[in-house]
Design a protein around this motif. Structure first.
Motif, PDB file in Angstrom:
ATOM      1  N   PRO B 351       0.683  -1.410  -0.107  1.00 41.37           N
ATOM      2  CA  PRO B 351       0.032   0.006   0.103  1.00 41.37           C
ATOM      3  C   PRO B 351       0.542   1.054   0.290  1.00 41.37           C
ATOM      4  CG  PRO B 351      -1.033  -1.582   1.657  1.00 41.37           C
ATOM      5  CD  PRO B 351       0.106  -1.826   1.258  1.00 41.37           C
ATOM      6  N   LEU B 352       1.958   1.408   0.849  1.00 43.54           N
ATOM      7  CA  LEU B 352       2.326   2.688   0.443  1.00 43.54           C
ATOM      8  C   LEU B 352       3.778   2.962  -0.290  1.00 43.54           C
ATOM      9  CD1 LEU B 352       3.574   1.852   4.594  1.00 43.54           C
ATOM     10  CD2 LEU B 352       2.689   4.203   3.440  1.00 43.54           C
ATOM     11  N   ALA B 353       4.384   1.618  -0.654  1.00 46.92           N
ATOM     12  CA  ALA B 353       4.789   1.357  -2.225  1.00 46.92           C
ATOM     13  C   ALA B 353       3.864   2.063  -3.148  1.00 46.92           C
ATOM     14  CB  ALA B 353       5.468   0.163  -2.845  1.00 46.92           C
ATOM     15  N   LEU B 354       2.844   2.118  -3.241  1.00 52.58           N
ATOM     16  CA  LEU B 354       2.120   2.061  -4.063  1.00 52.58           C
ATOM     17  C   LEU B 354       1.670   3.592  -4.517  1.00 52.58           C
ATOM     18  CD1 LEU B 354      -0.889  -0.548  -4.434  1.00 52.58           C
ATOM     19  CD2 LEU B 354       0.375   0.009  -6.324  1.00 52.58           C
ATOM     20  N   ALA B 355       0.929   3.883  -3.375  1.00 51.15           N
ATOM     21  CA  ALA B 355       0.833   5.158  -2.947  1.00 51.15           C
ATOM     22  C   ALA B 355       1.897   6.076  -2.790  1.00 51.15           C
ATOM     23  CB  ALA B 355       0.771   5.298  -0.859  1.00 51.15           C
TER      24      ALA B 355
END
Lengths: 280, 683
Positions: B351-355
């Motif tokens: 989720p963080l990498a995508l965001a």
């Protein structure tokens, strides 16, 4: 700029300088307006065929004995205006004091207890709108005596605003003060004396002030219908006598009633400010 | 820190709304206050600062949780917790002296008249109001009134002084003088103080710690800042201290991020998800079939979903779940981005990498409503290393030093949780992963053959892959989660922010079904049935039994149960979407030079970690809502991680590449998804 123009004007007309004194400034407007009203009244009275008096006649016709000797007593119901006033004021004093004591007590109870407040609110809202005279027959039935009946009418008219305002005052004690009381864990007596009473006082006096107006209203009406003595009786008596000077007497009495009513209102107001000092 | 004098224990306060429903003002607040400490509460208006103060005062009661002072629960207000109210709350009909005497006389009932009078005069003198002692409050200026209020509070010698925006209404000059006075008085008296304030400078000048509250509704503690400035502090000197502007910047940054987060939520059209009054949905909508495609990669992590499907937890909730299997993480993320999947069970870092838009991709507004599994990883090396007597990390480090060649290790996905754990573990043993290791990104399916062919020296993977490799006699386990971070988040649910906002109820139901599934997975009595289920070809096939064996062959002669823990599916707050763990992940992204450390990390974490979904789903399932606790994360290797001090943690780590800080552009949640919504229209 303003000071400049003021000096130049006063230089031009130094004779009217006293007109600018603060006192003159205050009474200038009422003197002019009331004077005009009286003048108009006097003017119109000249065209009245029934002999309705103008202000000058009112004063001349009542000068002796009503104005110069307010405390004459010819025995019976023939008394001076001052004595009649005292009789009325006495009734008001008794009825109003009763209303104040019982009204504040009831207001406290209703203000402090939610159940009582909810329960009595509709009743109070209905009864407070009943006109004073509607109570008179009932109170005559109850007390059989004109004097007590008049006092009861005063009481029942004056008590509602006192109850309502006292209760509202208790409800409106700011949360801040109750929070202080809670944090300090004030004892009951200290809470009543240090917080509840001072915080409610302004509201109570608002109620008392409304009540005194209503009480004065009620007494004149009650006395006109059923009483021996009192300012209301005086008016009714003068009307029934139907003499040449009756109308003047009635007008004089009306003026007196108005002035006394104003004085009472101001008196209660002044006491309120004195007692509730710093309350707001 | 000394023993806590005041403990705010898991406090939640909600208010009934006049139109029905409830407004949750504060949620799960935990705070310890030491004796003599000065704490400031800061946050945007409406975040519940004053509510928290009133709870400590005992003027208000928490719905759940409680407040302890000296180990006794606070149930009602009392003079040991004196409050200085926002608008002074002096009695206007009493003089300064009378106001103070009222407090003193009521509290010091035991003392003599003389003693009490002395105390009153002393308190008046303390705030320098001797000349105004007989004046009424109306005759005083705002600053003087506030001094009276403080004098009144201190006169009764409270254990805890509570100040509600004490200087809010004062002009700057008076404010400054009073702050200085208050600080001196508090220090002399040694009184423990909690102050609500709007002013960052005031908080920094006076406090030992600044507690930053997040936006309401359901406000929580966002950050706790230790103010390290030396005492005694002087207003002007403090500003010249080298730390001052850093601290100030952090606070301002926090407040700005909270404001942006609020705007962001408003733009999305949803505030925090909270249990709503069950609304009678129109029948047609209730009956409509809701279809969700959930992407996954085979592994034990999918057990909750498999169980939920098997037991009909999804169909009970009117959801048709189509599980979509992938063999490469990359592919799954591409499909998620494209909108072909509504949800995916991804690595905890995704989720963080995508965001953040890592690996050259544009940033994508991912959120994670819940954690699916925790733990379950192991690091394995090829058998030949055992012959070289590599039994520990230090052996490995020594070997690498001698050999001079690079170690070839397989990971499933760059930047995945496994990658981070492996790198962190290597680094803790003095091995620089970027110098000494070649990372090979392999599909989990390919790992075994690569190991057999000698193309890799080892790998990190979940229990399922590890069991297969052990069974084939290809390698042995050198380290497990227990050696790195026991209980780390492993797989999380990931979806698009706007999809979540538009399909709130659906997402909550999916979370609920997965939570139920997780509960069963962890139930030992269900193990045989679970093995039977996972052995079906559409899940793991026949190897499932192997992976779930209680006794796992570690390939190194010890066949022990304890060394390799099972995945955690439910117990011990497993489902929490914990933004503190997100903060750790961000430090690692920065450490290995993949992205600068986000200066706006709290905003980013607040957007991505949506534990409100998890809590609400738990409540819908009749379970206790969970919230992340604020304790530092204890990692087995490397020091503990304190989410409030990520930068100092980052600086202290070995082999840190990058300690740059930058404001990272965040994906806008309002970006409309191109795909059709999954909720079938009613008619």
């Amino acid at each position: 700029m303003t000071s400049l123009s003021a000096t130049s004007r006063s230089k031009r007309r130094p004779a009217v300088g006293w007109l600018r004194s603060p006192l003159a400034n205050q009474i200038k407007a009422p003197v002019v307006c009331i004077g005009l009203t009286l003048g108009l009244w006097q003017f119109l009275a000249q065209f009245n065929s029934e002999g309705f008096p103008g202000p000058i006649q009112v004063i001349s016709q009542t000068w002796d004995p009503y104005i110069i000797n307010p405390f004459f007593d010819d025995g019976g119901t023939s008394k001076g205006l001052g004595l009649q006033l005292l009789i009325s004021l006495q009734r008001v004093a008794v009825g109003y004091s009763l209303a104040a004591v019982i009204g504040i007590a009831a207001g406290l109870a209703i203000g402090l207890n939610r159940f009582l407040r909810r329960g009595f609110d509709p009743l109070i809202q209905v009864l407070r709108t009943v006109p004073p005279l509607a109570w008179l027959p009932i109170s005559l039935l109850l007390f059989q005596q004109a004097d007590s009946a008049a006092i009861f009418v005063i009481f029942i008219t004056a008590v509602w605003p006192i109850v309502i305002n006292t209760a509202v005052g208790i409800n409106e004690i700011p949360q801040d003060y109750t929070n202080v009381a809670r944090v300090l864990r004030l004892r009951k007596r200290s809470y009543l004396g240090d917080i509840l009473m001072p915080a409610t006082a302004p509201y109570v006096f608002t109620g008392l002030r409304i009540a005194i107006g209503l009480a004065w209203l009620a007494i004149v009406a009650a006395e006109m219908l059923k009483a021996d003595g009192g300012i209301g009786f005086f008016i009714w008596d003068a009307y029934n006598a139907g003499g040449d000077t009756s109308t003047s007497q009635i007008i004089l009495a009306i003026v007196v009633i108005g002035l006394v009513g104003l004085a009472l209102d101001r008196l209660v107001g002044a006491v309120g400010t004195l007692v509730a000092k710093g309350g707001k | 820190m000394d023993r806590a004098m005041v403990t705010v224990d898991n406090v939640t306060r909600s208010f009934a709304l006049p139109k029905g429903g409830t407004y949750v003002a504060l949620k799960d607040i935990n705070l310890n206050i030491a004796e003599g400490e000065f704490i400031s509460l800061i946050g945007h208006s409406g975040c519940g600062k004053s509510t928290l103060l009133n709870l400590m005062a005992g003027l208000d009661q928490a719905n759940t949780g409680g407040i302890l002072m000296d180990s006794r629960q606070v149930t009602d207000p009392g003079p040991d917790r004196m409050v200085v109210f926002q608008n002074y709350s002096l009695l206007p009909w009493q003089s300064v002296r009378q106001n103070i005497a009222l407090a003193v006389n009521n509290v010091m009932r035991e003392s003599s008249q003389v003693e009490r009078r002395e105390r009153v005069e002393q308190s008046i003198a303390l705030v320098g109001l001797g000349h105004a002692a007989d004046k009424l409050p109306a005759e005083l200026s705002g600053g003087m009134k506030q001094r009276v209020a403080i004098a009144r509070a201190l006169a009764i010698r409270p254990r805890l002084l509570l100040l509600d925006e004490p200087f809010g209404a004062l002009d700057a000059l008076t404010r400054g003088n009073l702050q200085q006075q208050l600080m001196q008085i508090c220090q002399q008296a040694g009184v423990t103080t909690v102050m609500v304030t709007h002013s960052v400078d005031e908080a920094l000048l006076l406090s030992d710690r600044v507690v930053c509250l997040t936006n309401g509704p359901a406000a929580g503690i966002g950050q706790i800042l230790k103010v390290t400035l030396p005492r005694p502090r002087e207003r002007l000197e403090v500003m010249e201290h080298p730390d001052y502007y850093r601290l100030r910047g952090e606070l301002i940054n926090f407040l700005q991020q909270q404001r942006r987060l609020k705007q962001h939520r408003q733009e999305l059209g949803t505030s925090v998800v909270s249990p709503s009054v069950p609304q009678p949905a129109p029948k047609a909508v209730a009956m409509a079939q809701r279809t969700v495609r959930i992407g996954y990669l085979p592994g034990l992590d999918i057990a909750p979903m498999a169980v939920a499907l098997d037991r009909g937890f999804f169909s009970d909730r009117n959801i048709q779940v189509i599980p979509v299997v992938f063999h490469r993480w990359q592919q799954m993320e591409e499909q998620l981005r494209a909108g072909d999947l509504q949800l995916a069970i991804t690595s905890a870092t995704s989720p963080l990498a995508l965001a953040l838009g890592q690996h050259g991709q544009p940033s994508w507004p991912a959120i994670t409503p819940m954690t699916v599994t925790r733990s379950g990883n192991a690091i394995c090396l090829a058998q030949r290393f055992r012959d070289l007597n590599v039994h520990s990390l230090s052996d490995l480090a020594a070997l690498l030093d001698d050999r001079g060649s690079r170690l070839r290790l397989a990971i499933g996905q760059q930047g995945s949780m496994q990658d981070l754990l492996l790198r962190h573990w290597l680094a803790s043993g003095g091995i620089d992963p970027d110098q000494a290791v070649d990372f090979q990104i392999l599909s989990p399916l390919a790992i075994q053959s690569a190991l057999r062919n000698g193309e890799i020296d080892g790998f990190i993977a979940g229990r399922y892959r590890v069991a297969k490799a052990m069974d084939a006699g290809l390698g042995y386990v050198l380290a497990t989660d227990l050696d790195i971070w026991s209980g780390h988040p492993e797989k999380v649910l990931t979806c698009h922010e706007a999809w979540a906002a538009n399909n709130e109820a659906l997402l909550l139901d999916v979370c609920g079904a997965l939570i139920r599934g997780g509960q069963i997975c962890e139930n030992g009595g269900q193990r045989d049935r679970l093995i039977g289920l996972l052995s079906r070809p559409q899940w793991l096939g026949n190897d499932a039994a192997l992976a779930l064996q209680r006794q796992l062959n570690l390939g190194n002669g010890q066949a022990t149960s304890n060394l390799l823990p099972l995945n955690r599916y439910h117990s011990d707050r497993a489902h929490v979407a914990n933004s503190a763990e997100g903060a750790w992940i961000l430090t690692q992204f920065s450490r290995w030079g993949w992205s600068p450390f986000p200066r706006n990390r709290l905003e980013l974490l607040g957007q991505v970690y949506r534990n409100d979904f998890c809590s609400t789903a738990l409540e819908q399932e009749g379970l206790a809502a969970l919230s992340p606790d604020r304790q530092p994360i204890q990692l087995a290797c490397g020091g503990p991680f304190d989410q409030d001090e990520p930068l100092s943690y980052l600086e202290a780590l070995p082999f840190t590449h990058n300690t740059a800080i930058a404001v990272m552009p965040l994906p806008s949640g309002t970006a409309k998804r191109a795909t059709t919504t999954t909720e079938t229209p009613a008619s």
